[in-house]
Design a protein around this motif. Structure first.
Motif, mmCIF file in Angstrom:
data_model
loop_
_atom_site.group_PDB
_atom_site.id
_atom_site.type_symbol
_atom_site.label_atom_id
_atom_site.label_comp_id
_atom_site.label_asym_id
_atom_site.label_seq_id
_atom_site.Cartn_x
_atom_site.Cartn_y
_atom_site.Cartn_z
ATOM 1 N N ALA A 1 6.824 39.704 -23.856
ATOM 2 C CA ALA A 1 5.578 40.566 -23.149
ATOM 3 C C ALA A 1 4.392 40.369 -24.199
ATOM 4 C CB ALA A 1 6.107 41.978 -23.456
ATOM 5 N N ALA A 2 4.173 39.154 -24.267
ATOM 6 C CA ALA A 2 3.183 38.738 -25.195
ATOM 7 C C ALA A 2 2.162 37.685 -24.557
ATOM 8 C CB ALA A 2 3.569 38.122 -26.601
ATOM 9 N N SER A 3 0.990 37.649 -24.779
ATOM 10 C CA SER A 3 -0.104 36.545 -24.077
ATOM 11 C C SER A 3 0.712 35.155 -24.068
ATOM 12 C CB SER A 3 -1.236 36.612 -24.583
ATOM 13 O OG SER A 3 -1.361 35.750 -25.874
ATOM 14 N N LEU A 4 0.076 34.245 -23.267
ATOM 15 C CA LEU A 4 0.528 33.038 -23.308
ATOM 16 C C LEU A 4 0.145 32.213 -24.588
ATOM 17 C CD1 LEU A 4 0.357 31.328 -19.507
ATOM 18 C CD2 LEU A 4 2.548 31.401 -21.184
ATOM 19 N N PHE B 1 6.743 38.720 -31.623
ATOM 20 C CA PHE B 1 7.669 38.769 -30.598
ATOM 21 C C PHE B 1 8.698 39.902 -30.754
ATOM 22 C CE2 PHE B 1 6.509 34.169 -30.673
ATOM 23 C CZ PHE B 1 6.118 33.807 -29.555
ATOM 24 N N GLY B 2 8.219 41.014 -31.586
ATOM 25 C CA GLY B 2 9.415 42.011 -32.014
ATOM 26 C C GLY B 2 9.348 42.995 -30.947
ATOM 27 N N MET B 3 8.412 43.878 -30.688
ATOM 28 C CA MET B 3 8.584 45.114 -29.849
ATOM 29 C C MET B 3 8.720 44.530 -28.336
ATOM 30 S SD MET B 3 8.782 47.796 -31.439
ATOM 31 C CE MET B 3 8.135 49.329 -30.822
ATOM 32 N N GLY B 4 9.441 45.262 -27.601
ATOM 33 C CA GLY B 4 9.614 45.113 -26.048
ATOM 34 C C GLY B 4 8.434 45.861 -25.459
ATOM 35 N N GLU B 5 7.268 45.397 -25.749
ATOM 36 C CA GLU B 5 6.106 46.107 -25.294
ATOM 37 C C GLU B 5 5.036 45.734 -24.313
ATOM 38 O OE1 GLU B 5 4.431 48.585 -28.239
ATOM 39 O OE2 GLU B 5 3.482 49.694 -26.740
ATOM 40 N N PRO B 6 4.849 45.722 -23.050
ATOM 41 C CA PRO B 6 3.795 45.285 -22.454
ATOM 42 C C PRO B 6 2.548 45.111 -22.809
ATOM 43 C CG PRO B 6 5.101 46.764 -20.925
ATOM 44 C CD PRO B 6 5.368 47.059 -22.355
ATOM 45 N N ASP B 7 1.953 43.847 -22.887
ATOM 46 C CA ASP B 7 0.648 43.677 -23.561
ATOM 47 C C ASP B 7 -0.589 44.022 -22.500
ATOM 48 O OD1 ASP B 7 1.457 41.470 -22.275
ATOM 49 O OD2 ASP B 7 -0.136 40.299 -23.145
ATOM 50 N N PHE B 8 -0.219 44.531 -21.498
ATOM 51 C CA PHE B 8 -1.053 44.822 -20.256
ATOM 52 C C PHE B 8 -1.716 46.202 -20.535
ATOM 53 C CE2 PHE B 8 1.915 42.089 -18.314
ATOM 54 C CZ PHE B 8 1.191 41.030 -18.097
ATOM 55 N N PRO B 9 -2.850 46.647 -20.413
ATOM 56 C CA PRO B 9 -3.354 47.948 -20.495
ATOM 57 C C PRO B 9 -2.689 48.638 -19.299
ATOM 58 C CG PRO B 9 -5.256 46.666 -19.575
ATOM 59 C CD PRO B 9 -3.860 45.471 -19.776
ATOM 60 N N ALA C 1 5.051 38.613 -12.090
ATOM 61 C CA ALA C 1 4.403 37.305 -11.817
ATOM 62 C C ALA C 1 4.036 36.655 -13.150
ATOM 63 C CB ALA C 1 3.304 37.226 -10.748
ATOM 64 N N GLU C 2 3.296 37.385 -14.062
ATOM 65 C CA GLU C 2 3.085 36.902 -15.348
ATOM 66 C C GLU C 2 4.267 37.011 -16.332
ATOM 67 O OE1 GLU C 2 0.012 35.700 -15.989
ATOM 68 O OE2 GLU C 2 0.537 35.448 -18.337
ATOM 69 N N TYR C 3 4.928 37.845 -16.258
ATOM 70 C CA TYR C 3 6.101 37.612 -17.101
ATOM 71 C C TYR C 3 6.996 36.283 -16.646
ATOM 72 C CZ TYR C 3 5.404 42.320 -18.825
ATOM 73 O OH TYR C 3 5.073 43.398 -19.523
ATOM 74 N N ALA C 4 7.088 35.979 -15.350
ATOM 75 C CA ALA C 4 7.874 35.068 -14.903
ATOM 76 C C ALA C 4 7.134 33.608 -15.559
ATOM 77 C CB ALA C 4 7.784 34.965 -13.361
ATOM 78 N N ARG C 5 5.890 33.563 -15.356
ATOM 79 C CA ARG C 5 5.124 32.378 -15.915
ATOM 80 C C ARG C 5 5.681 32.190 -17.484
ATOM 81 N NH1 ARG C 5 1.052 33.178 -12.303
ATOM 82 N NH2 ARG C 5 0.060 35.010 -13.360
ATOM 83 N N ARG C 6 5.459 33.122 -18.266
ATOM 84 C CA ARG C 6 5.920 33.323 -19.567
ATOM 85 C C ARG C 6 7.256 32.898 -19.990
ATOM 86 N NH1 ARG C 6 2.628 39.116 -21.367
ATOM 87 N NH2 ARG C 6 0.674 38.296 -20.545
ATOM 88 N N ARG C 7 8.179 33.495 -19.034
ATOM 89 C CA ARG C 7 9.665 33.234 -19.330
ATOM 90 C C ARG C 7 9.865 31.716 -19.135
ATOM 91 N NH1 ARG C 7 14.245 33.897 -14.757
ATOM 92 N NH2 ARG C 7 12.769 32.754 -13.607
ATOM 93 N N THR C 8 9.132 30.834 -18.191
ATOM 94 C CA THR C 8 9.376 29.530 -18.213
ATOM 95 C C THR C 8 8.760 28.698 -19.567
ATOM 96 O OG1 THR C 8 8.904 29.605 -15.828
ATOM 97 C CG2 THR C 8 9.014 27.510 -16.782
ATOM 98 N N VAL C 9 7.654 29.031 -19.835
ATOM 99 C CA VAL C 9 7.193 28.631 -21.060
ATOM 100 C C VAL C 9 7.939 28.892 -22.331
ATOM 101 C CG1 VAL C 9 5.095 28.740 -22.613
ATOM 102 C CG2 VAL C 9 4.720 28.766 -20.177
#
Ligand SMILES: Cc1ncc(COP(=O)(O)O)c(C=O)c1O
Length: 385
Positions: free
Chosen positions: A364-367, A29-37, A286-294
């Motif tokens: 910015a990491a997978s669920l 959870f360190g780097m502020g880096e999107p995991d998306f290509p 939208a994906e970040y929003a889902r992750r934010r809640t979790v």
């Protein structure tokens, strides 16, 4: 050089790399880096540019078509109005900030900076010879910032006010009234407002905002932007400054003696990113929003931890003061290193961002990674109590 230190996020990632090389399984959870290509059409634009031999130097300030794409995107998104010679293409957002701060901040100047702040702001200011003047914000109040809080810190030496909304690390979003009030102050006192819009597209409630949409104060406003997070282009290194001509001219002079132009074919990719389909950005949001809640619910479920709901960006900034105190875990720094060594979870300690009770999780990491990391975090915290 003695005035600055290595970026805490880079230091954490180096430490994690060592452990990974030794075969330790880590949740990062360190780097502020999107995991998306990077979206396909952006990659194709760079490939086409290389095939067409668009591989030479360009103007140090960037190609005209990219400057036009930057101001067009900004105008369409925020209603701003910039001329081509009010835009500079840089090698990432960090470089944009560095150029602006180096060009404008001199020895003895003060720069007002709300805390928590992003790691590089403070070091860039001190490197330029300036003094960061920190304005603490209150977590209980959602790390809110008002123009009055800034005004109280203004002195005859204040040269610049540096704001970052949505904020890394707190996820706080400052309201338009704050920017309006600060711009008013800037006009009255002749102070620059440097607004870092790195996460401007990642806002969960309400509409994205830019201070450049305000009718007054543009003569004191400098916008620093980045394509890194918005288009999942961190490694491409592309950012920009938008500011009054004289500031851009100074920053171009500086840039022409250091990096010169941002990579030629990356500039072509930048045009594709800014003028092409914007759906990938909303899909990522939208994906970040889902992750934010979790992640926020998961963190709040751990006894001793409290966590504000971030309104933007992709960081959770929980308060862990309920878990600090035992020998070896007295500070977030100690907590984060123990969590890394014993729990296999990479976070960044709050000291790096100017607060003393927090650690930062980038979601910015997978669920799957978030679930696994939360389980490890809960287990580690249970052992501390
Ligand atoms: C607040 C903020 N500004 C600027 C940047 C710079 O990003 P880049 O240099 O990749 O464009 C970052 C990256 O983490 C950031 O968090």
């Amino acid at each position: 050089m003695a005035r600055i230190s290595v970026s805490a996020t880079a230091a954490v990632s180096m430490e994690a790399e060592k452990l990974r090389a030794a075969g330790v399984s880590l949740v990062d959870f360190g780097m502020g880096e999107p995991d998306f290509p990077t979206p396909e059409h952006i990659k194709q634009a760079a490939i086409a540019a290389i095939q067409e031999n668009f591989t030479r130097y360009t103007a140090a300030s960037g190609i005209a078509a990219l400057k036009d794409a930057i101001r067009q995107r900004h105008r369409d998104d925020f209603g701003s109005q910039y001329e081509r010679d009010e835009v500079l293409v840089t090698v990432g957002g960090k470089h944009a900030l560095f150029n602006a701060i180096s060009a404008l901040v001199d020895h003895g100047d003060e720069v007002i900076l709300p805390a928590p702040y992003w790691v590089s702001f403070k070091d860039q200011i001190t490197y330029a010879g300036g003094t960061p003047v920190i304005v603490a914000t209150d977590e209980a109040d959602g790390f809110r910032l008002s123009a009055e809080m800034i005004a109280r810190q203004v002195t005859a030496r204040t040269r610049m006010i540096l704001l970052n909304s949505p904020s890394n690390p707190s996820g706080a979003v400052f309201p338009p009234e704050t920017f309006r009030g600060v711009l008013e102050l800037c006009r009255e006192r002749g102070i620059w407002l440097l607004s870092d819009e790195c996460y401007s597209k990642f806002v969960y409630d309400g509409r994205p905002y830019s201070a450049a949409s305000e009718p007054n104060g543009k003569e004191w406003l400098i916008i620093a932007g980045s394509l890194s997070k918005t288009y999942a282009m961190t490694g491409w290194r592309l950012g920009y400054l938008m500011a009054p001509k004289a500031v851009i001219k100074a920053a171009v002079n500086l840039q022409s003696h250091s990096t010169s132009n941002a990579t030629s074919f990356v500039q072509k990719a930048g045009i594709a990113a800014l003028l092409g389909p914007q759906e990938p950005v909303s899909q990522m949001l939208a994906e970040y929003a889902r992750r934010r809640t979790v992640i926020v619910e998961g963190l709040r479920a751990v006894p001793g931890v409290t966590c504000n709901m971030p309104a933007g960006a992709f960081y959770a900034y929980p308060n862990i003061s309920g878990l600090l105190g035992k020998p070896g875990v007295k500070t977030p720094l100690e907590f984060a290193s123990k969590l890394l060594a014993e729990g296999g979870v990479v976070t960044v300690p709050g000291e790096a961002f100017g607060t003393s009770s927090h650690i930062r999780f980038s979601y910015a990491a997978s669920l799957d990674a978030i679930h696994e990391g939360l389980a490890r975090f809960a287990c580690f915290c249970a052992k501390l109590r």
